[in-house]
Design a protein around this motif. Structure first.
Motif, PDB file in Angstrom:
ATOM      1  N   GLY A 167       6.212  98.959  72.758  1.00  0.00           N
ATOM      2  CA  GLY A 167       7.021  98.250  71.765  1.00  0.00           C
ATOM      3  C   GLY A 167       6.584  96.807  71.607  1.00  0.00           C
ATOM      4  N   VAL A 168       6.283  96.136  72.722  1.00  0.00           N
ATOM      5  CA  VAL A 168       5.808  94.749  72.659  1.00  0.00           C
ATOM      6  C   VAL A 168       4.491  94.680  71.884  1.00  0.00           C
ATOM      7  CG1 VAL A 168       4.997  92.769  74.006  1.00  0.00           C
ATOM      8  CG2 VAL A 168       6.964  94.091  74.799  1.00  0.00           C
ATOM      9  N   ALA A 169       3.606  95.624  72.164  1.00  0.00           N
ATOM     10  CA  ALA A 169       2.327  95.646  71.457  1.00  0.00           C
ATOM     11  C   ALA A 169       2.532  95.846  69.957  1.00  0.00           C
ATOM     12  CB  ALA A 169       1.436  96.751  72.024  1.00  0.00           C
ATOM     13  N   GLN A 170       3.469  96.710  69.582  1.00  0.00           N
ATOM     14  CA  GLN A 170       3.749  96.916  68.162  1.00  0.00           C
ATOM     15  C   GLN A 170       4.299  95.645  67.525  1.00  0.00           C
ATOM     16  OE1 GLN A 170       3.137  99.678  66.125  1.00  0.00           O
ATOM     17  NE2 GLN A 170       1.906 100.219  67.917  1.00  0.00           N
ATOM     18  N   ALA A 171       5.162  94.932  68.249  1.00  0.00           N
ATOM     19  CA  ALA A 171       5.677  93.660  67.741  1.00  0.00           C
ATOM     20  C   ALA A 171       4.547  92.649  67.563  1.00  0.00           C
ATOM     21  CB  ALA A 171       6.739  93.106  68.693  1.00  0.00           C
ATOM     22  N   ALA A 172       3.653  92.612  68.543  1.00  0.00           N
ATOM     23  CA  ALA A 172       2.518  91.692  68.471  1.00  0.00           C
ATOM     24  C   ALA A 172       1.610  92.030  67.293  1.00  0.00           C
ATOM     25  CB  ALA A 172       1.731  91.732  69.780  1.00  0.00           C
ATOM     26  N   LEU A 173       1.340  93.308  67.081  1.00  0.00           N
ATOM     27  CA  LEU A 173       0.475  93.711  65.977  1.00  0.00           C
ATOM     28  C   LEU A 173       1.097  93.351  64.629  1.00  0.00           C
ATOM     29  CD1 LEU A 173      -0.681  97.165  67.374  1.00  0.00           C
ATOM     30  CD2 LEU A 173      -2.072  95.094  67.152  1.00  0.00           C
ATOM     31  N   VAL A 287       3.374  83.976  69.882  1.00  0.00           N
ATOM     32  CA  VAL A 287       3.917  84.210  71.218  1.00  0.00           C
ATOM     33  C   VAL A 287       4.908  85.361  71.116  1.00  0.00           C
ATOM     34  CG1 VAL A 287       5.174  83.259  73.181  1.00  0.00           C
ATOM     35  CG2 VAL A 287       3.670  81.767  71.823  1.00  0.00           C
ATOM     36  N   VAL A 288       4.703  86.381  71.930  1.00  0.00           N
ATOM     37  CA  VAL A 288       5.570  87.569  71.907  1.00  0.00           C
ATOM     38  C   VAL A 288       6.233  87.689  73.273  1.00  0.00           C
ATOM     39  CG1 VAL A 288       5.698  90.040  71.436  1.00  0.00           C
ATOM     40  CG2 VAL A 288       3.941  88.649  70.314  1.00  0.00           C
ATOM     41  N   GLU A 289       7.554  87.580  73.303  1.00  0.00           N
ATOM     42  CA  GLU A 289       8.294  87.534  74.567  1.00  0.00           C
ATOM     43  C   GLU A 289       8.514  88.942  75.126  1.00  0.00           C
ATOM     44  OE1 GLU A 289      10.940  83.506  74.441  1.00  0.00           O
ATOM     45  OE2 GLU A 289      11.852  85.299  73.564  1.00  0.00           O
ATOM     46  N   ALA A 290       7.650  89.341  76.042  1.00  0.00           N
ATOM     47  CA  ALA A 290       7.820  90.630  76.701  1.00  0.00           C
ATOM     48  C   ALA A 290       8.820  90.533  77.843  1.00  0.00           C
ATOM     49  CB  ALA A 290       6.486  91.147  77.217  1.00  0.00           C
ATOM     50  N   ALA A 291       8.848  89.408  78.533  1.00  0.00           N
ATOM     51  CA  ALA A 291       9.833  89.169  79.589  1.00  0.00           C
ATOM     52  C   ALA A 291      11.157  88.743  78.967  1.00  0.00           C
ATOM     53  CB  ALA A 291       9.332  88.087  80.546  1.00  0.00           C
ATOM     54  N   ASN A 292      12.209  88.773  79.751  1.00  0.00           N
ATOM     55  CA  ASN A 292      13.498  88.271  79.304  1.00  0.00           C
ATOM     56  C   ASN A 292      13.569  86.762  79.515  1.00  0.00           C
ATOM     57  OD1 ASN A 292      14.780  90.789  78.594  1.00  0.00           O
ATOM     58  ND2 ASN A 292      14.882  91.241  80.778  1.00  0.00           N
ATOM     59  N   MET A 293      13.880  86.052  78.453  1.00  0.00           N
ATOM     60  CA  MET A 293      14.049  84.590  78.474  1.00  0.00           C
ATOM     61  C   MET A 293      12.853  83.871  79.105  1.00  0.00           C
ATOM     62  SD  MET A 293      18.142  84.170  79.343  1.00  0.00           S
ATOM     63  CE  MET A 293      17.903  84.375  81.100  1.00  0.00           C
ATOM     64  N   ILE A 308       8.108  85.685  68.576  1.00  0.00           N
ATOM     65  CA  ILE A 308       8.916  86.889  68.400  1.00  0.00           C
ATOM     66  C   ILE A 308       9.790  87.022  69.642  1.00  0.00           C
ATOM     67  CG2 ILE A 308       8.893  89.391  68.105  1.00  0.00           C
ATOM     68  CD1 ILE A 308       6.249  89.131  66.662  1.00  0.00           C
ATOM     69  N   PRO A 309      11.119  86.922  69.494  1.00  0.00           N
ATOM     70  CA  PRO A 309      12.010  86.809  70.659  1.00  0.00           C
ATOM     71  C   PRO A 309      12.134  88.087  71.466  1.00  0.00           C
ATOM     72  CG  PRO A 309      13.292  86.979  68.649  1.00  0.00           C
ATOM     73  CD  PRO A 309      11.857  86.862  68.226  1.00  0.00           C
ATOM     74  N   ASP A 310      12.522  87.900  72.725  1.00  0.00           N
ATOM     75  CA  ASP A 310      12.619  89.011  73.670  1.00  0.00           C
ATOM     76  C   ASP A 310      13.589  90.094  73.234  1.00  0.00           C
ATOM     77  OD1 ASP A 310      14.778  87.291  73.985  1.00  0.00           O
ATOM     78  OD2 ASP A 310      14.736  87.299  76.168  1.00  0.00           O
ATOM     79  N   VAL A 311      14.717  89.721  72.631  1.00  0.00           N
ATOM     80  CA  VAL A 311      15.719  90.732  72.284  1.00  0.00           C
ATOM     81  C   VAL A 311      15.178  91.748  71.299  1.00  0.00           C
ATOM     82  CG1 VAL A 311      17.721  89.289  72.805  1.00  0.00           C
ATOM     83  CG2 VAL A 311      16.728  89.231  70.498  1.00  0.00           C
TER      84      VAL A 311
END
Length: 391
Positions: A167-173, A287-293, A308-311
């Protein structure tokens, strides 16, 4: 104001533990349990609030899964300490009344699901997510689906360890496409479940992963790292086997990860990894937040990048559990990746053109929370309240 806050002290080690339930929906909340040295109540409270938003962002009125309330647990203890599993077991025993009825939980920073499952079995509970079972139409069938999904292995890695990072990778793409980046490069900080899977699926999409950081330090190569080899060499804490790196790879100190030049930065390890003290070192355009906060509020104001925020970015792990359990998807990798890809692209598209993607995500989540509570108002307002709670 949180619905419930609990503070716990381990009598054997003095370790402190916390549970925050931000909100109940249909009497239940959802959120993982982390273990790290320095974990605080404020941190857990912020994570619980984020879980409420993360759940709500994936609301689909036509789906079987109705987002739950948000919660989070945290233990201030080193997960590599040989006493860590005993501390975890003691914490879960103390929190067992909440796990039984109000809090569904799973792995987070510093803990693996298998470790949590062992502790849950030791204290005599059925499951770390048993509080949601009364909401299922067919509990036995639902549990079989989730068990089948956890048994899926994709190229040497369990599906449950891949869905979040996919999911993080899709957000980054989606962010890369929005910014029009050509031949993009990426750095991933953290190489556990979330960071490792993010690196895998960025690399498979043609993004050169030129740097990563794990518990031992940072590894860089301007021509791109051999992500697949490094991924399959990890230890249980996300540490890379240094004998697997190539001669052209550079070994750096752990705090040098921000100095590796790349178009995309993925903080996928600890909260508050980027603060006012190091925000000036962020040179990535995305910057794509894969970790929380992972970024403090003050630091984000200093960063000249699309964030792109973590939530949004890391919400796939949580949602995949519930989509599978409630029967919205089949327990296969194909179904999981298809649903995650579609959902993530839709969410990112909603926020990425706004002046503040984080504010846009918060607004969308708040609207969804209101709709959910209107639809399920009796349960939200009259569900059993845990005894001994305090705000």
């Amino acid at each position: 104001m949180s619905f419930l806050q609990v503070t716990w002290t381990d009598p054997a080690t003095g370790a402190r533990g916390y549970l925050v339930i931000d909100r109940l929906v249909r009497g239940v909340s959802s959120g993982g349990l982390r273990m790290r040295t320095g974990c605080t109540l404020d941190e857990v409270r912020g994570l619980a609030e984020g879980m409420t938003a993360k759940e709500a962002l994936n609301y689909d009125p036509g789906a079987r899964y109705v987002p739950l309330g948000g919660a989070k647990g945290g233990i201030d203890f080193d997960p590599r300490d040989p006493r860590a599993e005993d501390v975890l077991t003691a914490y879960l025993f103390a929190m067992s009344p909440y796990v039984e009825r109000f809090w569904t939980m799973g792995e987070d920073l510093g803990l693996r699901q298998s470790t949590i499952d062992r502790a849950i079995a030791k204290i005599g509970l059925r499951s770390s997510i048993q509080a949601v079972y009364p909401l299922l139409d067919d509990e036995d069938e639902a549990r079989r689906r989730l068990s089948d999904a956890f048994g899926v292995v994709v190229d040497g890695v369990g599906l449950d360890e891949l869905v979040g990072g996919y999911g993080v990778a899709q957000a980054a793409l989606a962010g890369i496409e929005r910014l029009g980046l050509t031949s993009p490069t990426a750095v991933v900080q953290g190489f556990g479940s979330m960071g490792g899977a993010t690196a895998r699926y960025l690399a498979r999409a043609g993004v050169a992963v030129v740097g990563l950081a794990d518990v031992h330090g940072a590894i860089a190569n301007p021509d791109g790292l051999d992500v697949e080899t490094l991924l399959l060499s990890r230890d249980p804490h996300g540490g890379v086997d240094r004998t697997k790196i190539r001669r052209t790879d550079l070994l750096l100190d752990r705090d040098e990860w921000l100095d590796i030049e790349a178009d995309v930065l993925v903080p996928a390890a600890t909260s508050y990894a980027i603060d006012v003290g190091n925000a000036h070192r962020v040179r990535a355009r995305l910057v794509v937040e894969a970790a929380n906060m992972p970024i403090t509020v003050e630091a984000e104001e200093l960063i000249d990048a699309l964030v792109i925020p973590d939530v949004v970015a890391n919400s796939a792990t949580n949602s995949w559990w519930w989509w599978t359990l409630f029967g919205d998807i089949e327990p296969t990798a194909e179904a999981a990746f298809a649903k995650i890809g579609t959902t993530m692209r839709r969410l990112v598209a909603k926020i990425i053109g706004e002046p503040s993607p984080r504010a846009a995500a918060a607004r969308i989540a708040a609207e969804a929370v209101r709709e959910i509570e209107q639809r399920f108002q009796p349960a939200a307002l009259t569900g059993d309240r845990p005894t001994g709670c305090r705000s």
